[in-house]
Design a protein around this motif. Sequence first.
Motif, PDB file in Angstrom:
ATOM      1  N   SER A 190       0.847  -1.203   0.000  1.00 25.07           N
ATOM      2  CA  SER A 190       0.000   0.000   0.000  1.00 25.07           C
ATOM      3  C   SER A 190       0.878   1.247   0.000  1.00 25.07           C
ATOM      4  O   SER A 190       1.090   1.894   1.029  1.00 25.07           O
ATOM      5  CB  SER A 190      -0.922   0.008   1.225  1.00 25.07           C
ATOM      6  N   SER A 191       1.383   1.572  -1.169  1.00 23.52           N
ATOM      7  CA  SER A 191       2.369   2.656  -1.284  1.00 23.52           C
ATOM      8  C   SER A 191       1.765   4.046  -1.148  1.00 23.52           C
ATOM      9  O   SER A 191       2.478   5.044  -1.241  1.00 23.52           O
ATOM     10  CB  SER A 191       3.138   2.543  -2.610  1.00 23.52           C
ATOM     11  N   ARG A 192       0.457   4.141  -0.893  1.00 22.33           N
ATOM     12  CA  ARG A 192      -0.131   5.431  -0.557  1.00 22.33           C
ATOM     13  C   ARG A 192       0.273   5.841   0.857  1.00 22.33           C
ATOM     14  O   ARG A 192       0.069   6.992   1.248  1.00 22.33           O
ATOM     15  CB  ARG A 192      -1.659   5.372  -0.645  1.00 22.33           C
ATOM     16  N   MET A 193       0.862   4.899   1.617  1.00 23.87           N
ATOM     17  CA  MET A 193       1.176   5.162   3.019  1.00 23.87           C
ATOM     18  C   MET A 193       2.559   5.810   3.151  1.00 23.87           C
ATOM     19  O   MET A 193       2.725   6.983   2.871  1.00 23.87           O
ATOM     20  CB  MET A 193       1.033   3.878   3.833  1.00 23.87           C
ATOM     21  N   LYS A 194       3.587   5.062   3.540  1.00 23.68           N
ATOM     22  CA  LYS A 194       4.906   5.669   3.735  1.00 23.68           C
ATOM     23  C   LYS A 194       5.463   6.259   2.447  1.00 23.68           C
ATOM     24  O   LYS A 194       6.027   7.361   2.453  1.00 23.68           O
ATOM     25  CB  LYS A 194       5.890   4.641   4.308  1.00 23.68           C
ATOM     26  N   ALA A 195       5.318   5.550   1.356  1.00 18.36           N
ATOM     27  CA  ALA A 195       5.837   6.058   0.084  1.00 18.36           C
ATOM     28  C   ALA A 195       5.137   7.354  -0.303  1.00 18.36           C
ATOM     29  O   ALA A 195       5.769   8.316  -0.740  1.00 18.36           O
ATOM     30  CB  ALA A 195       5.674   5.009  -1.016  1.00 18.36           C
ATOM     31  N   GLY A 196       3.810   7.392  -0.119  1.00 16.29           N
ATOM     32  CA  GLY A 196       3.068   8.609  -0.426  1.00 16.29           C
ATOM     33  C   GLY A 196       3.490   9.769   0.454  1.00 16.29           C
ATOM     34  O   GLY A 196       3.638  10.905  -0.012  1.00 16.29           O
ATOM     35  N   THR A 197       3.704   9.485   1.734  1.00 15.09           N
ATOM     36  CA  THR A 197       4.165  10.523   2.653  1.00 15.09           C
ATOM     37  C   THR A 197       5.534  11.042   2.238  1.00 15.09           C
ATOM     38  O   THR A 197       5.787  12.251   2.244  1.00 15.09           O
ATOM     39  CB  THR A 197       4.230   9.971   4.088  1.00 15.09           C
ATOM     40  N   ALA A 198       6.426  10.133   1.868  1.00 10.07           N
ATOM     41  CA  ALA A 198       7.768  10.533   1.432  1.00 10.07           C
ATOM     42  C   ALA A 198       7.700  11.418   0.189  1.00 10.07           C
ATOM     43  O   ALA A 198       8.389  12.445   0.096  1.00 10.07           O
ATOM     44  CB  ALA A 198       8.607   9.289   1.148  1.00 10.07           C
ATOM     45  N   GLN A 199       6.874  11.026  -0.763  1.00  8.31           N
ATOM     46  CA  GLN A 199       6.739  11.822  -1.990  1.00  8.31           C
ATOM     47  C   GLN A 199       6.195  13.211  -1.685  1.00  8.31           C
ATOM     48  O   GLN A 199       6.659  14.201  -2.245  1.00  8.31           O
ATOM     49  CB  GLN A 199       5.825  11.092  -2.983  1.00  8.31           C
ATOM     50  N   LYS A 200       5.215  13.281  -0.783  1.00 10.16           N
ATOM     51  CA  LYS A 200       4.655  14.587  -0.401  1.00 10.16           C
ATOM     52  C   LYS A 200       5.716  15.468   0.247  1.00 10.16           C
ATOM     53  O   LYS A 200       5.819  16.662  -0.061  1.00 10.16           O
ATOM     54  CB  LYS A 200       3.486  14.392   0.568  1.00 10.16           C
ATOM     55  N   LEU A 201       6.535  14.902   1.119  1.00 10.42           N
ATOM     56  CA  LEU A 201       7.594  15.676   1.761  1.00 10.42           C
ATOM     57  C   LEU A 201       8.590  16.206   0.733  1.00 10.42           C
ATOM     58  O   LEU A 201       9.022  17.364   0.803  1.00 10.42           O
ATOM     59  CB  LEU A 201       8.324  14.814   2.803  1.00 10.42           C
ATOM     60  N   VAL A 202       8.951  15.365  -0.220  1.00 11.57           N
ATOM     61  CA  VAL A 202       9.911  15.780  -1.245  1.00 11.57           C
ATOM     62  C   VAL A 202       9.304  16.852  -2.150  1.00 11.57           C
ATOM     63  O   VAL A 202       9.970  17.837  -2.490  1.00 11.57           O
ATOM     64  CB  VAL A 202      10.387  14.568  -2.071  1.00 11.57           C
ATOM     65  N   LEU A 203       8.056  16.678  -2.524  1.00 10.81           N
ATOM     66  CA  LEU A 203       7.388  17.693  -3.348  1.00 10.81           C
ATOM     67  C   LEU A 203       7.305  19.025  -2.613  1.00 10.81           C
ATOM     68  O   LEU A 203       7.522  20.086  -3.216  1.00 10.81           O
ATOM     69  CB  LEU A 203       5.991  17.211  -3.745  1.00 10.81           C
ATOM     70  N   ASN A 204       6.996  18.987  -1.319  1.00 10.60           N
ATOM     71  CA  ASN A 204       6.999  20.214  -0.517  1.00 10.60           C
ATOM     72  C   ASN A 204       8.353  20.904  -0.612  1.00 10.60           C
ATOM     73  O   ASN A 204       8.442  22.128  -0.769  1.00 10.60           O
ATOM     74  CB  ASN A 204       6.717  19.898   0.956  1.00 10.60           C
ATOM     75  N   MET A 205       9.404  20.124  -0.481  1.00  8.69           N
ATOM     76  CA  MET A 205      10.766  20.667  -0.533  1.00  8.69           C
ATOM     77  C   MET A 205      11.062  21.281  -1.892  1.00  8.69           C
ATOM     78  O   MET A 205      11.593  22.395  -1.984  1.00  8.69           O
ATOM     79  CB  MET A 205      11.788  19.562  -0.241  1.00  8.69           C
TER      80      MET A 205
END
Length: 270
Positions: A190-205
Amino acid sequence: MTFTKTTEQSSKYEHLDKMSVTELLTNINNEDQTVPMAVEKALPQIETLVTQIVAKMKLGGRLFYIGAGTSGRLGVVDASECPPTFGVPFDRVVGIIAGGDKAIRKAVENAEDNATQAWNDLQEFNINENDVVVGIAASGTTPYVIGGLKTCNENNIITGSISCNAASPISLTAQYPIDVVVGPEFVTGSSRMKAGTAQKLVLNMISTATMIQLGKVKGNKMVDMQLSNSKLVDRGIKMIMDEIPVTYEIASNLLNKHGSVRKAVENWNK
């Protein structure tokens, strides 16, 4: 390096269906706490890509995100928040999701498997060498994204990527890849979980650092934000009061007159 799809490996937790709500929430939270550490390891890659984006956007170029499913939605969200937050035109940062805008709410069958469609979608925006395209795919194997990046490379367009698997096909395709390896998900795959969170953090950056480098923040304030509701207007008035010695009423009048915090501060005594 051998490609291992860690996002698909079995969860470290067994018998999720036997856990209490407290156990579920505690274990999910424990896993989530590992994400920022994974992002930290990728900071040099993120810096390299942001440097390229800033250079192109200073020359008038645009930033495009392409992705499918959760990854595509995250790109659309980040792009859509840039105009209200930083006052940039809606076509400076563009999010494109496989299957089109309808896929934001409802999955479009097989959209991510079309390796040629991303380039077609980018063509609608007259993509060119001044732009940067960042492909987002937690698995690192999405044909829609890989195909789009390959064609961009062939057309001398700078490419980046965000994946949660090391040495993935998308990372090997992009000129400036970012790998945030978060490991197996709490619910297997379920890559909407940790992977999704990681992607959101990187996009924010990426978007925030880029916009600051482009001068869209003064001090620590969003001086170019769009004043689209009363909360933001109030925030803008208080920003003005922080910068110049005026009352709330005068700051409000200045904001109404000039239309932005930046212009109000720059022209308050003229």
